[in-house]
Enzyme design. Structure first.
Site, PDB file in Angstrom:
ATOM      1  N   HIS A 128       0.868  -1.181   0.000  1.00  0.00           N
ATOM      2  CA  HIS A 128       0.000   0.000   0.000  1.00  0.00           C
ATOM      3  C   HIS A 128       0.902   1.227   0.000  1.00  0.00           C
ATOM      4  O   HIS A 128       1.690   1.430   0.923  1.00  0.00           O
ATOM      5  CB  HIS A 128      -0.928   0.016   1.215  1.00  0.00           C
ATOM      6  N   CYS A 129       0.791   2.038  -1.039  1.00  0.00           N
ATOM      7  CA  CYS A 129       1.687   3.184  -1.200  1.00  0.00           C
ATOM      8  C   CYS A 129       0.997   4.467  -0.738  1.00  0.00           C
ATOM      9  O   CYS A 129      -0.019   4.867  -1.323  1.00  0.00           O
ATOM     10  CB  CYS A 129       2.108   3.321  -2.665  1.00  0.00           C
TER      11      CYS A 129
END
Length: 383
Positions: A128-129
């Site tokens: 998850h960026c």
């Protein structure tokens, strides 16, 4: 008009909320500052309307900005693709190889993982960026990686323009001798006057933009190298960690077996084509994947089930001796703990003295694991 309305739907407008997050705000701010200053400075250094080189330089600047923003918004708004709610394999017996997600009310398809931020099971989840405020996975892995490539290239071009602009503008105003530096004030009276005045404020802004460009080149360039390494092996960041744990499990129990990663096609080019295609659409449907000879569709998920069982046996149980508020960067726990805070948006677990935690892995000052609460667990990061 009808086609336009079919594209702009309520769901699309709801996705705009992703922009209201510190990650996209900072990322887009850096892009805006570097691009704007590079275009302004290119007018000072290499006026685009006088020479072919100047025109090419200016067009290339615009081209970098457009391509960077295109891939950035693709990665953000197209998203990674989610496992359909209520999904289960066509062959009912295959459910024994899969984990069940209570939140999505579905089985986790091969290579998928549940993201607590997105609150969905993500197909081929890499991570998850926070910079795109979305997961990087099956559908947007190519766009995300192209963004990581184009951003440093654009910043290198912009940094070159910043350096040349400062050099040429200062050269016009300073005359250097052997022992002294004399300021040539006649530069302000020369004709023709510069289209954009390059004063102290412009110099400071250019210097600031140069720092941003160089910092972005180093940081984002390193992320690009990391992503390309795992893509050429047809892995994700999560799967690389699973592979390491598999080798550790085999070594710990001294088992007579060898873990073979099932999705590595044995050729870097074939692995590359799994993500990057001419159509822009990755191969497969995100639920079933081609595997190498000797493996089958659930080889990795079976290994995950083994690791989950092993986790209960080998995880270390700790008793909490100090209260912890759950702050991301706690000042009251010491300077070293403050500055070594994990770069993750995983929730920090609030702890009270006397409680028990189950640690699965850790850094020097932080642990990853579960808080034992009756018969359930709260997953997160512990100080």
């Amino acid at each position: 008009m009808g086609t336009f309305c079919s594209v702009i739907k309520f769901e699309n407008l709801q996705e705009l909320k992703r922009l209201c997050h510190w990650g996209p705000i900072i990322a887009l701010g850096v892009i805006a500052i570097c691009s704007t200053m590079a275009m302004i400075d290119s007018v000072l250094w290499y006026w685009p309307l006088h020479t072919t080189g100047g025109s090419v330089n200016f067009i290339m600047l615009i081209n970098w900005t457009v391509m960077i923003l295109y891939n950035y918004f693709n990665a953000m708004f197209v998203g990674p693709g989610f496992v359909p709610l209520g999904w289960k394999p066509e062959i009912s017996q295959d459910t024994m190889y899969l984990q069940y997600c209570k939140v999505c009310q579905a089985y986790k398809a091969p290579r998928s993982h549940h993201c607590r931020k997105c609150n969905r099971c993500v197909m081929k989840m890499d991570h998850h960026c926070p910079w795109i405020n979305n997961c990087c996975g099956y559908q947007n892995h190519a766009s995300f990686t192209l963004f990581l490539l184009l951003a440093p290239l654009g910043c290198i071009h912009a940094a070159f323009i910043f350096v040349m602009t400062m050099y040429t503008q200062l050269y016009n105003r300073l005359s250097f001798g052997w022992n002294t530096v004399k300021i040539d004030m006649s530069a302000a009276r020369r004709d023709p006057l510069p289209i954009v005045p390059f004063g102290l404020a412009a110099f400071a802004a250019t210097l600031f933009a140069l720092g941003l460009a160089l910092g972005t080149t180093i940081a984002v360039g390193m992320l690009f190298v990391i992503q390309m390494k795992i893509i050429l092996r047809n892995k994700t960041s999560i799967e690389s960690w699973i592979e390491e744990k598999a080798k550790d499990r085999i070594h710990y129990y001294q088992l007579d077996e060898v873990f073979v990663f099932p999705y590595d096609m044995g050729s870097r080019w074939r692995n590359f084509k799994q993500v990057f295609t001419w159509s822009g659409v990755p191969e497969g449907d995100g639920l079933e994947w081609p595997v190498r000879e000797g493996c089958h569709q659930y080889s990795l998920t079976i290994e995950q089930l083994k690791q989950k069982a092993d986790k209960r046996v080998r995880s270390v149980r700790y008793k909490v001796i100090e209260d912890y508020s759950g702050a991301c960067c706690p000042l009251n726990k010491g300077i070293k703990t403050f500055f070594t805070s994990p770069c993750t948006e995983e929730p920090r677990i609030q702890l009270q003295k006397g409680e028990f935690v189950l640690a699965t892995r850790g850094l020097r000052y932080w642990l990853y694991g579960d808080k034992i609460l009756d018969d359930s667990f709260i997953k997160g990061v512990l100080v």
